[in-house]
Structures are given as C-alpha cells and as structure tokens.
Design an enzyme around this catalytic site. Structure first.
Site, short mmCIF file in Angstrom:
data_model
loop_
_atom_site.label_atom_id
_atom_site.label_comp_id
_atom_site.label_asym_id
_atom_site.label_seq_id
_atom_site.Cartn_x
_atom_site.Cartn_y
_atom_site.Cartn_z
N ASP A 315 1.00 -1.03 -0.65
CA ASP A 315 0.07 -0.26 -0.03
C ASP A 315 1.02 1.73 -0.11
O ASP A 315 0.25 2.03 -0.24
CB ASP A 315 -0.95 -0.40 1.15
CG ASP A 315 -2.16 -1.26 1.04
OD1 ASP A 315 -2.32 -1.51 0.03
OD2 ASP A 315 -2.54 -1.48 2.47
N ARG A 346 -3.19 1.04 -9.95
CA ARG A 346 -1.90 2.24 -9.24
C ARG A 346 -0.83 2.60 -9.86
O ARG A 346 0.16 3.48 -9.79
CB ARG A 346 -1.24 2.20 -8.54
CG ARG A 346 -2.85 2.06 -6.80
CD ARG A 346 -2.42 2.24 -5.17
NE ARG A 346 -3.37 2.42 -4.49
CZ ARG A 346 -3.69 1.39 -3.23
NH1 ARG A 346 -3.87 0.73 -2.87
NH2 ARG A 346 -5.22 2.01 -2.78
N ARG A 389 -4.87 6.57 -1.54
CA ARG A 389 -3.96 6.40 -1.23
C ARG A 389 -2.98 7.52 -2.36
O ARG A 389 -1.96 7.80 -2.36
CB ARG A 389 -3.09 4.93 -1.79
CG ARG A 389 -3.43 4.05 -0.33
CD ARG A 389 -2.33 3.15 0.41
NE ARG A 389 -3.47 2.21 1.15
CZ ARG A 389 -3.37 2.99 2.22
NH1 ARG A 389 -3.54 3.98 3.27
NH2 ARG A 389 -5.08 1.45 3.09
C1 S3P Z 1 -5.33 -5.67 3.00
C2 S3P Z 1 -4.44 -6.59 2.08
C3 S3P Z 1 -3.73 -5.87 1.34
C4 S3P Z 1 -3.96 -4.44 0.91
C5 S3P Z 1 -5.37 -3.63 2.01
C6 S3P Z 1 -5.56 -4.47 2.60
C7 S3P Z 1 -5.90 -6.67 4.20
O1 S3P Z 1 -4.62 -6.45 -0.25
O2 S3P Z 1 -3.26 -4.04 -0.38
O3 S3P Z 1 -5.04 -2.11 1.39
O4 S3P Z 1 -6.09 -5.38 5.33
O5 S3P Z 1 -5.49 -7.24 4.54
P1 S3P Z 1 -3.75 -7.60 -0.51
O6 S3P Z 1 -3.85 -8.89 0.33
O7 S3P Z 1 -4.87 -8.48 -1.97
O8 S3P Z 1 -2.68 -7.67 -1.56
#
Ligand code: S3P
Length: 429
Positions: A315, A346, A389
């Site tokens: 992120d 992104r 973001r």
């Molecule tokens: C998150 C996991 C990530 C992240 C998202 C929040 C989470 O996604 O990008 O903002 O809270 O488990 P992915 O697990 O799909 O990479």
C-alpha cells in the site's frame, strides 16, 4: 463531479509530534473476527475511515449490535451470532470487507448478496471465490464468478490445503475465516508472507491456528471475547515519513504506530534510500508491536525493490514513488503487478500523475523506474481515480512542486484517513 482541491508548495519544515490514527487492516479484522466470538467485544481506537465504517454497517445488517462508547471505542454485541440480512449488503469501496465477508458468509446457514461501489465492482474476486468453491462454498458472481455482485448460499464447508498463487492477506484471511467453519484443518500456503494481522488476532482470541512462516492452518474454534486495541496505521504514517524525509530541516515524531514485521517494509525501504528514521519506543498490544517513529530530513538515493519485498509495502508504493522523485539516481520497482488491481490501477495512476509533474519515468507491466532528483512541476491537475492512497500521494507531490497543483477527487482520503489534513496542519504550526 468533485471540486478541484488546491495544494501549494511548502516552504517550511515539518516539526512536532502527532498521534497516528487507527490501522484500517486491524480495525476491519477486529470487527469481523470480534463478531464471530458470539459475545460482546470492545474495540478501542477503531478506524474512523469510511471503509471500516462499511464493515460495521455490514455487521449491523447481519444482526450484530454496534454501540459507540466514545468517538472511536466500539462495542460489538454478537451474542446472537450472525443472522441473514434482508437486503443486499453494500461494501462501499472496501475490498477487505468484501473478500473477508465472502469467506465468513460461505460458512453460515443463510443466503447473502453483496455489492459495492464503481471501483470495487471492477476488482477481481475470483482469487477468493475459486478456493472457497474448492471448500464446497456455494457462490455465484457476475462475469464468470469474477466480479461483484456476489451471492452466497451458506453451506457446510470442508477444509482444503491451498497454495495461493499470490501473496495476498485478503485471500489468506478469507480462507482462514471460512476455515473457522469448515470440517477439518484448512491449510494455506503463500509464495511470500503477506501481512499477518488475521493470524495474530485469531491467536490472541485463542483460535486453533498454527503458523509456520508462509504456511498457516486453522480448525473450527471457539473465539475468546477479549478486548481489542488497534494501533496507528503505518500505511497512514508513511505519507508523513516520506514528507519529513524530503522536506528540508524536518524533524517529526509519529506516535502509536503499528510496527508489525509484515508491514514495516516502508521503514526498510526508506532506510535503504538513506532516510533518518529511529524507532523510539516499542511494546506489544493484543499481539501487535506498536511504537513511536522519529523521522528527520535526509538526502535520499534511489533503490531497487524486488518482488519479495512487495507484500510488506503493497500500500506504500504510491508514496515511495513520490520519495523516489526526490532521490539521487533511479528507483526501480518490479514484481508489483497486483498494484494494477487495487482501488485503482495504481501503476498507471502513479505514472500518469508523475509524468504530468515532469518526472522522467518508465512504466512497466509490473512496476516502474523513476529517475530521481527531479524538480516537480506544478501548474497541473492530478486525478485520484477514486483511490485514497493516490489522493494522499498527490498531496505530498504537490507540496514538493514549484507551483500549486490541483487534485481532482481529493475527498477519497476519507476512505482510510479522514484526519489527514488536520494531522498535516499540526506538523506545520
Ligand atoms: C489488506 C491487504 C492488501 C492491501 C489492502 C489491505 C488487508 O491487499 O493492499 O489495502 O487488510 O488484508 P492484498 O492482500 O489483496 O494484497
């Protein structure tokens, strides 16, 4: 159509200390897993962002009573378990709520339909639907079972051993939560370890969970209704870490930040770039490491980031790209293709914004190369693509430009960090 938000170049350092607001990932988990205890659970420092509010709204429509004791202390009363929602449940912009709830709903004894906003409706859901179906889940979704809306007819689930093709905490968590209702031991293996907040909260609440590096397994469990305290969000802190690193003479302290080892990639990357970052104080709370971070201005240099590091900075890549524009030499990011499937694409969003600001860069299918030591050009309007973001990264880029910029859709910051501008102001007064 939203108003264009104007950002002026900054000509003073950032100074002082701020409390970093609640972690979005942990707040979601505290609420959804708390609701599976069949008891009353107190969550302190719950996120005020729109995504975490969506999670509470969904739980309410499933019969969980929610009471706010103060602005951010929430009581969940889940004594009667989850009940069928009479209506379609709208997940808003929240991918985490959607994917986790798909796992939870698959193991209930009722029918559910879930939908989301324009951005969420475009995001890939097959990554959770496919393995859940292997567990026996009855799920239907638009576009050959890949997109919202999703309907789930709760059913008996059987454990599977699943090798996830991607390192995704959302996929892992959806399967762990379904695994709480499945017969047998559900085992999930990831290619690289993704954030492990779900495992930590489940362990803290005494679930039958085993963790061995990238392999996690779970069985049916009675969860203990312990109070949960949520630390500050390192993904929110990241914007200030980068700003203080690149704005001359800055010296700031970010307080109460979650320092989970699967999330601190931003600290490692910035340190590799030459940043002056010190962890001042750390302790454990509800299974999570928490501490204060001091960041001082430093001269940054470019860095190469490869696929193994991506899950721990997934992120933070938009704001790392902004840091890269101020660094000496090139910054290379590779193995980050999944960034194209977030709240926006992104990689495309970062590249088109920075190119507008005069940055020399090369877009790749799985990342980009940014040439640093750029003076950012103002006098342009950046798009946010419904992505919080991207909005906050654009704001920091705007501070570093030679002329004001506009941001179209800046209000998307409210998804994770409604306090963003107030916090910024505290550091400039
Ligand atoms: C998150 C996991 C990530 C992240 C998202 C929040 C989470 O996604 O990008 O903002 O809270 O488990 P992915 O697990 O799909 O990479």
């Amino acid at each position: 159509m939203s108003k264009i938000f104007k950002v002026n170049p900054i000509n003073i350092p950032l100074n002082g200390s701020i409390e970093i607001p609640s972690d979005k990932s942990i707040s979601h988990r505290a609420a959804m897993i708390g609701a599976l205890t069949n008891h009353t659970v107190q969550i302190s420092n719950y996120s005020q962002g729109a995504d975490c509010k969506s999670t509470l709204k969904i739980l309410q429509s499933l019969g969980v009573e929610i009471e706010y004791k103060s602005e951010n202390t929430v009581f969940l009363n889940a004594q009667n378990g989850l009940k069928e929602s009479k209506n379609i449940m709208n997940m808003g912009n929240s991918g985490t709520t959607t994917r986790f709830m798909t796992g939870i709903l698959a193991g209930q004894n009722f029918y559910s339909v879930i939908a989301g906003d324009e951005s969420l409706t475009k995001r890939p859901m097959a990554r959770v639907i496919k393995p859940l179906k292997l567990m026996g889940a009855q799920i239907w979704a638009r576009d050959s079972d890949t997109k919202l809306p999703i309907s789930v007819k709760g059913s008996e689930l059987n454990a599977i051993s699943y090798q996830s093709p991607i390192a995704s905490a959302q996929v892992k968590s959806a399967l762990l939560l379904a695994g709480l209702f499945a017969n047998g031991e559900t085992v999930i293996e990831e290619p690289f370890k993704s954030r492990d907040h779900t495992e930590r909260i489940l362990s803290y609440l005494d679930a039958n969970i085993k963790i061995n590096n990238n392999i996690v397994s779970i069985e049916k469990s009675a969860l203990a209704p312990k109070p949960i305290s949520v630390p500050g969000d390192i993904s929110s802190a990241a914007f200030f870490m980068v700003a203080a690193s690149v704005i001359k003479d800055s010296d700031i302290i970010l307080k109460n930040v979650g320092l989970n080892s699967t999330r601190i990639g931003i600290i490692d990357v910035l340190k590799q770039m030459g940043a002056d970052i010190t962890i001042l104080d750390n302790k454990f709370e509800c299974g999570e490491e928490v501490g204060d971070i001091q960041v001082k201005y430093a001269n940054l240099k470019g860095v190469k980031i490869t696929q193994d590091l991506i899950p721990s900075i997934i992120d933070e890549i938009p704001i790392i790209a902004v840091a890269a524009t101020q660094a000496e030499g090139a910054t290379i990011i590779e193995g980050a293709e999944d960034l194209r499937y977030k709240e926006s694409d992104r990689i495309a969003a970062i590249c088109s914004g920075l190119v507008k600001m005069g940055v020399e860069l090369e877009e790749k299918p799985d990342g980009f190369i940014v040439q640093g030591a750029n003076k950012l050009k103002g006098d342009c309007t950046l798009e946010t693509y419904h992505d919080h973001r991207i909005a906050m990264s654009a704001y920091i880029a705007g501070l570093l430009a030679n002329k004001p910029i506009g941001i179209n859709g800046f209000e998307w910051v409210n998804i994770s960090f409604p306090e963003f501008l107030d916090k910024f102001e505290q550091l400039t007064n």
